[in-house]
Design a protein around this motif. Sequence first.
Motif, PDB file in Angstrom:
ATOM      1  N   LEU A 118       0.862  -1.186   0.000  1.00 12.59           N
ATOM      2  CA  LEU A 118       0.000   0.000   0.000  1.00 12.59           C
ATOM      3  C   LEU A 118       0.894   1.230   0.000  1.00 12.59           C
ATOM      4  CD1 LEU A 118      -2.562  -0.991   2.803  1.00 12.59           C
ATOM      5  CD2 LEU A 118      -3.039  -0.877   0.354  1.00 12.59           C
ATOM      6  N   CYS A 119       0.427   2.325  -0.614  1.00 12.69           N
ATOM      7  CA  CYS A 119       1.217   3.571  -0.593  1.00 12.69           C
ATOM      8  C   CYS A 119       1.436   4.012   0.861  1.00 12.69           C
ATOM      9  CB  CYS A 119       0.483   4.702  -1.291  1.00 12.69           C
ATOM     10  SG  CYS A 119       0.104   4.405  -3.012  1.00 12.69           S
TER      11      CYS A 119
ATOM     12  N   CYS B  26      -1.490   5.432   3.060  1.00 11.63           N
ATOM     13  CA  CYS B  26      -2.777   5.045   2.453  1.00 11.63           C
ATOM     14  C   CYS B  26      -3.841   4.897   3.550  1.00 11.63           C
ATOM     15  CB  CYS B  26      -2.602   3.726   1.712  1.00 11.63           C
ATOM     16  SG  CYS B  26      -4.166   3.001   1.178  1.00 11.63           S
ATOM     17  N   PRO B  27      -5.049   5.384   3.320  1.00 10.95           N
ATOM     18  CA  PRO B  27      -6.096   5.231   4.333  1.00 10.95           C
ATOM     19  C   PRO B  27      -6.394   3.765   4.679  1.00 10.95           C
ATOM     20  CG  PRO B  27      -6.998   6.094   2.265  1.00 10.95           C
ATOM     21  CD  PRO B  27      -5.513   6.143   2.157  1.00 10.95           C
ATOM     22  N   HIS B  28      -6.201   2.860   3.708  1.00  6.18           N
ATOM     23  CA  HIS B  28      -6.466   1.442   3.989  1.00  6.18           C
ATOM     24  C   HIS B  28      -5.547   0.923   5.096  1.00  6.18           C
ATOM     25  CE1 HIS B  28      -9.023   1.608   0.629  1.00  6.18           C
ATOM     26  NE2 HIS B  28      -8.197   1.243  -0.317  1.00  6.18           N
TER      27      HIS B  28
ATOM     28  N   CYS C  36      -7.012  -2.123  -4.248  1.00 14.07           N
ATOM     29  CA  CYS C  36      -5.739  -1.821  -3.581  1.00 14.07           C
ATOM     30  C   CYS C  36      -5.660  -2.507  -2.229  1.00 14.07           C
ATOM     31  CB  CYS C  36      -5.614  -0.325  -3.347  1.00 14.07           C
ATOM     32  SG  CYS C  36      -5.023   0.599  -4.761  1.00 14.07           S
TER      33      CYS C  36
ATOM     34  N   ASN D 153     -12.619   5.040  -0.362  1.00 12.93           N
ATOM     35  CA  ASN D 153     -11.565   6.036  -0.676  1.00 12.93           C
ATOM     36  C   ASN D 153     -11.991   6.942  -1.826  1.00 12.93           C
ATOM     37  OD1 ASN D 153     -11.390   4.277  -2.774  1.00 12.93           O
ATOM     38  ND2 ASN D 153      -9.248   3.717  -2.461  1.00 12.93           N
TER      39      ASN D 153
ATOM     40  N   ALA E  38      -9.146   3.157  -7.194  1.00 12.50           N
ATOM     41  CA  ALA E  38      -7.728   3.521  -7.084  1.00 12.50           C
ATOM     42  C   ALA E  38      -6.814   2.585  -7.868  1.00 12.50           C
ATOM     43  CB  ALA E  38      -7.320   3.529  -5.610  1.00 12.50           C
TER      44      ALA E  38
ATOM     45  N   CYS F 260      -8.267   8.411  -1.229  1.00 13.03           N
ATOM     46  CA  CYS F 260      -7.005   7.814  -1.682  1.00 13.03           C
ATOM     47  C   CYS F 260      -5.981   8.930  -1.910  1.00 13.03           C
ATOM     48  CB  CYS F 260      -7.286   7.065  -2.986  1.00 13.03           C
ATOM     49  SG  CYS F 260      -5.895   6.851  -4.071  1.00 13.03           S
ATOM     50  N   LEU F 261      -4.750   8.707  -1.447  1.00 11.68           N
ATOM     51  CA  LEU F 261      -3.727   9.752  -1.568  1.00 11.68           C
ATOM     52  C   LEU F 261      -3.392  10.051  -3.021  1.00 11.68           C
ATOM     53  CD1 LEU F 261      -1.199   8.669   1.207  1.00 11.68           C
ATOM     54  CD2 LEU F 261      -2.950  10.423   1.320  1.00 11.68           C
ATOM     55  N   GLU F 262      -3.368   9.010  -3.813  1.00 13.29           N
ATOM     56  CA  GLU F 262      -3.032   9.164  -5.224  1.00 13.29           C
ATOM     57  C   GLU F 262      -4.114  10.004  -5.922  1.00 13.29           C
ATOM     58  OE1 GLU F 262      -0.172   8.125  -6.222  1.00 13.29           O
ATOM     59  OE2 GLU F 262      -0.552   8.784  -8.281  1.00 13.29           O
TER      60      GLU F 262
HETATM   61  S1  SF4 Z   1      -3.463   4.195  -4.768  1.00 13.85           S
HETATM   62 FE1  SF4 Z   1      -4.676   5.069  -3.113  1.00 13.85          FE
HETATM   63  S2  SF4 Z   1      -5.870   3.374  -2.285  1.00 13.85           S
HETATM   64 FE2  SF4 Z   1      -4.254   2.498  -3.530  1.00 13.85          FE
HETATM   65  S3  SF4 Z   1      -2.602   2.054  -2.098  1.00 13.85           S
HETATM   66 FE3  SF4 Z   1      -2.203   4.106  -2.913  1.00 13.85          FE
HETATM   67  S4  SF4 Z   1      -3.215   5.523  -1.495  1.00 13.85           S
HETATM   68 FE4  SF4 Z   1      -4.000   3.484  -1.090  1.00 13.85          FE
END
Ligand code: SF4
Length: 582
Positions: free
Chosen positions: A399-400, A403-405, A436, A506, A510, A573-575
């Motif tokens: 995960l980034c 990331c909220p997850h 994700c 999110n 994503a 989602c951060l992205e």
């Molecule tokens: S793209 Fe968004 S949802 Fe997917 S891992 Fe990165 S931050 Fe999390």
Amino acid sequence: MSNEQLTLLGDEAVALGAIHAGISAAYGYPGTPSTEILEYLIAEYEKGGPANAAPVARWCSNEKTALEAALGVSFAGRRAIVTMKHVGLNVASDPFINGALLAIKGGLVIAVADDPGMHSSQNEQDSRFYAGFAMIPCLEPRNQQEAYTMTREAFELSERFQVPVMLRLVTRLSHARAAITVRDAVPQKPVSKTEERSRWMLLPAFARTNYAALIEKQNDFQVWATTHPANTLELPGSEVNSGGAANGSMANNGRYDLAVITSGLGGNYYEENIADFIAMRGGKAPARLHIGAYPLPLESIRALCAAAEKVLVIEEGQPFIEEKLRGLLPQPVAIAGKLAGLDGGSGPVVRTGELDPDNVRHALGLPPRPSVIDALSGISEGNSQGDFTSGKITRPPQLCQGCPHGDSYETIKKAVAAIDGRPNHPDVGINSDIGCYSLGAAPPYAVPESIVCMGASVGMAKGAADAGLKYSIAVIGDSTFIHSGIAGLIDAAAADIPMTLIILDNSIVAMTGCQETMIPSENLRKLILGCGVKPERLLELEAKKQLVDENTARLKAEIEHRGLSVVIFKRECLEAFRKRRK
Ligand code: SF4
């Protein structure tokens, strides 16, 4: 425009081919490696808009609704393309199989991108089996130019035979860029609704007639495939020689000692090795058939195999051609490929993963290329040759950062540990889904215990609860919930199943590059309540690190509730946030 040169991804070549074929609409659900087809079309639609008659292009809730929308366009007499990845076709299989029985009016093309090697998929299924199952024609481009021209051709074909046509792509083609030459676009068709009502109604009495009509078309498909220029038969040294190879490998009995059948990218990899292969065989070129248009060109296959003692099949994906050959050819012809070797042992062509020039070289019995030998000799003992040649990445994707997850999984982990702290928490089952958040299966979170297919988490959690598992949990993203998780929630709500559905919202799709979800986050609550969930059992939490402890207590209470609860963890989602700011 005429004969203009462009450099495009395979997916983009399909999209442009569809525009130039005069489509009026395009639909799909994002899924790697097919996503870029519809992204290209949506970008064109947003640029051109309806005022400039750009084709409508929209993401849909899932692949089934996308294909049904495209059927509606065809019913109205206009051309449409539908895009999806291979497992998406499982979701769309109902309209796909039944659509083959309709009298297609406006050309309908289903572009399906397979993922041999499972770069971003849960299996390697080969969509050519689906085309064969539905008994419709399928085109399999081997380069970006063919992706463009075959897309255009597929629409003509669809209208000529009044059937949907499949375009089968694979990852390496979809995601590689090459120069292509494009031709003038044809205009879109006017709205002209079908007049063949009975051919569009699959009531049993009509469906029987329509099915008989589809069976009758099979001969026409066969003639078309046999004469299609993508199906090239090369019999070196004979008069039937469209490939120009020299020095045929005729044995004393007048037959070739070997024939090679290739398809799709397998043809390219074979050609990369052909000079060395012929040299190894003392200058003798084997007979060859390349296949790019299906159904299988039986006449060409029979002609090839009647002239050869052995056949080697090199195809990308599952052994579709090889399996058919085994039922088609007389016993004296030995067949080798993925299933078996010429000696009856294991097949020389890799059974799993992608083909590449090196493993095709190996299948041909050639030694490794010098560059590969040099690279292998530099590998330390601890690193196996298998890992090196397969190109496996040893570090799993993560995960980034931030990331909220990650915060949601931290919360779930703590809540579960507080309920059942035993190893593997035997009273708790956590079914996850595709997105994700699937990455939460890897350390440091290691939360999901099952990941099967889009939407499965909800139904599986319900089943596990029915089976008596005390704390049954489903974890699903907002987009996957809309795609196909929602039907499982309706089932669970109707029986007030003691389970907890956790939706990780999110606000975006994503994993496939931040496409918009079909329902904005603010409407999710109303939708869930509309499914029958009790308002007091619907909890919305903010997925934030500083709230983990507070959220853990609230989530634990819902998991312990002996009825259905839905908990939504919300944070963008951060992205997607970064993209939006740009
Ligand atoms: S793209 Fe968004 S949802 Fe997917 S891992 Fe990165 S931050 Fe999390």
